[in-house]
Design a protein around this motif. Structure first.
Motif, PDB file in Angstrom:
ATOM      1  N   UNK A  80      30.916  74.014  62.431  1.00  0.00           N
ATOM      2  CA  UNK A  80      32.531  73.224  63.846  1.00  0.00           C
ATOM      3  C   UNK A  80      32.613  71.634  63.143  1.00  0.00           C
ATOM      4  N   UNK A  81      33.269  70.975  64.234  1.00  0.00           N
ATOM      5  CA  UNK A  81      33.424  69.892  64.919  1.00  0.00           C
ATOM      6  C   UNK A  81      32.141  69.134  65.955  1.00  0.00           C
ATOM      7  N   UNK A  82      31.303  67.841  66.527  1.00  0.00           N
ATOM      8  CA  UNK A  82      30.167  68.341  66.803  1.00  0.00           C
ATOM      9  C   UNK A  82      31.097  67.441  68.127  1.00  0.00           C
ATOM     10  N   UNK A  83      31.444  68.842  69.384  1.00  0.00           N
ATOM     11  CA  UNK A  83      31.794  68.576  70.489  1.00  0.00           C
ATOM     12  C   UNK A  83      30.855  67.505  70.895  1.00  0.00           C
ATOM     13  N   UNK A  84      30.381  67.221  70.762  1.00  0.00           N
ATOM     14  CA  UNK A  84      29.532  66.084  71.949  1.00  0.00           C
ATOM     15  C   UNK A  84      29.887  64.286  71.000  1.00  0.00           C
ATOM     16  N   UNK A  85      30.879  64.541  70.294  1.00  0.00           N
ATOM     17  CA  UNK A  85      30.835  63.039  69.805  1.00  0.00           C
ATOM     18  C   UNK A  85      31.647  62.219  70.485  1.00  0.00           C
ATOM     19  N   UNK A  86      31.447  60.654  70.475  1.00  0.00           N
ATOM     20  CA  UNK A  86      32.792  59.884  71.422  1.00  0.00           C
ATOM     21  C   UNK A  86      33.921  59.567  70.270  1.00  0.00           C
ATOM     22  N   UNK A  87      34.830  59.090  71.179  1.00  0.00           N
ATOM     23  CA  UNK A  87      36.343  59.172  70.456  1.00  0.00           C
ATOM     24  C   UNK A  87      37.068  59.900  71.259  1.00  0.00           C
ATOM     25  N   UNK A  88      38.140  60.097  70.515  1.00  0.00           N
ATOM     26  CA  UNK A  88      39.316  61.463  70.736  1.00  0.00           C
ATOM     27  C   UNK A  88      38.857  62.817  71.914  1.00  0.00           C
ATOM     28  N   UNK A  89      37.189  62.740  71.048  1.00  0.00           N
ATOM     29  CA  UNK A  89      37.185  64.191  71.753  1.00  0.00           C
ATOM     30  C   UNK A  89      36.372  64.045  72.960  1.00  0.00           C
ATOM     31  N   UNK A  90      35.462  63.350  73.502  1.00  0.00           N
ATOM     32  CA  UNK A  90      35.465  62.650  74.393  1.00  0.00           C
ATOM     33  C   UNK A  90      36.738  62.392  75.179  1.00  0.00           C
ATOM     34  N   UNK A  91      37.931  62.127  75.146  1.00  0.00           N
ATOM     35  CA  UNK A  91      38.650  62.072  76.268  1.00  0.00           C
ATOM     36  C   UNK A  91      39.325  63.223  75.946  1.00  0.00           C
ATOM     37  N   UNK A  92      38.762  64.182  74.916  1.00  0.00           N
ATOM     38  CA  UNK A  92      39.808  65.837  75.710  1.00  0.00           C
ATOM     39  C   UNK A  92      38.941  66.280  76.818  1.00  0.00           C
ATOM     40  N   UNK A  93      37.771  66.021  76.430  1.00  0.00           N
ATOM     41  CA  UNK A  93      36.880  67.005  78.112  1.00  0.00           C
ATOM     42  C   UNK A  93      37.281  65.558  78.712  1.00  0.00           C
ATOM     43  N   UNK A  94      37.073  64.327  79.114  1.00  0.00           N
ATOM     44  CA  UNK A  94      37.899  64.219  80.245  1.00  0.00           C
ATOM     45  C   UNK A  94      38.866  64.616  80.966  1.00  0.00           C
ATOM     46  N   UNK A  95      39.860  64.587  80.268  1.00  0.00           N
ATOM     47  CA  UNK A  95      40.855  65.354  80.450  1.00  0.00           C
ATOM     48  C   UNK A  95      40.773  66.926  80.859  1.00  0.00           C
TER      49      UNK A  95
END
Length: 167
Positions: A80-95
């Motif tokens: 699966x995709x790395x859920x700790x990567x910076x960028x859009x994934x990080x923004x999704x976690x922030x939301x």
């Protein structure tokens, strides 16, 4: 060696997804219980509308990060995709985190105005867009406009340039 890194990422993703679902279930259950028992906050509409993005993001993070295994022998197909990567994934976690914070504050304080804190998301998004894209683009335009005019060249520098072109 490479297979160990993939397995490690798969385990990290599974742990992150498990924590995501567990915390989400606890916070949403507490909110609904506080609404049903104490009528805090008075309206559940804002909760339903403003929690919807977090639920959609939770589903997307699960879909992106969940490892896939072979049905025949159970071997790992994809971590699966790395859920700790910076960028859009990080923004999704922030939301998701901001939504959880608003949920917790809303049932603790008992007021729906707490959802105004949700405005942090577009403000932060605008800030990131300006610092990452718009600001540098404007600086590059200004630099390009100033570089269109030739710079005055000193006599020594001009001689060096002529010598380089002759060789």
């Amino acid at each position: 060696m490479a297979n160990a890194a993939v397995k490690k990422q798969a385990q990290a993703n599974l742990a992150a997804i498990k924590n995501l679902h567990t915390v989400s279930a606890i916070i949403n259950a507490l909110y609904i219980i506080s609404y049903l028992l104490f009528r805090r906050p008075a309206s559940i509409k804002s909760y339903l509308i403003l929690s919807l993005p977090a639920w959609i993001i939770e589903y997307q993070l699960d879909k992106l990060g969940r490892p896939r295994y072979s049905p025949q022998n159970g071997s790992l197909i994809s971590a699966g995709e790395d859920l700790s990567q910076a960028g859009l994934t990080e923004l999704l976690w922030d939301i998701v985190y901001v939504t959880w914070g608003c949920d917790v504050l809303a049932f603790l304080i008992g007021r729906s105005w707490v959802w105004l804190l949700y405005l942090v998301i577009p403000v932060y998004g605008s800030y990131m867009a300006y610092t990452s894209f718009i600001g540098p683009m404007l600086k590059n335009r200004a630099a390009a406009a100033s570089s269109d005019q030739p710079e005055p060249v000193g006599k020594k520098k001009e001689k060096k340039q002529k010598v380089k072109h002759v060789r």
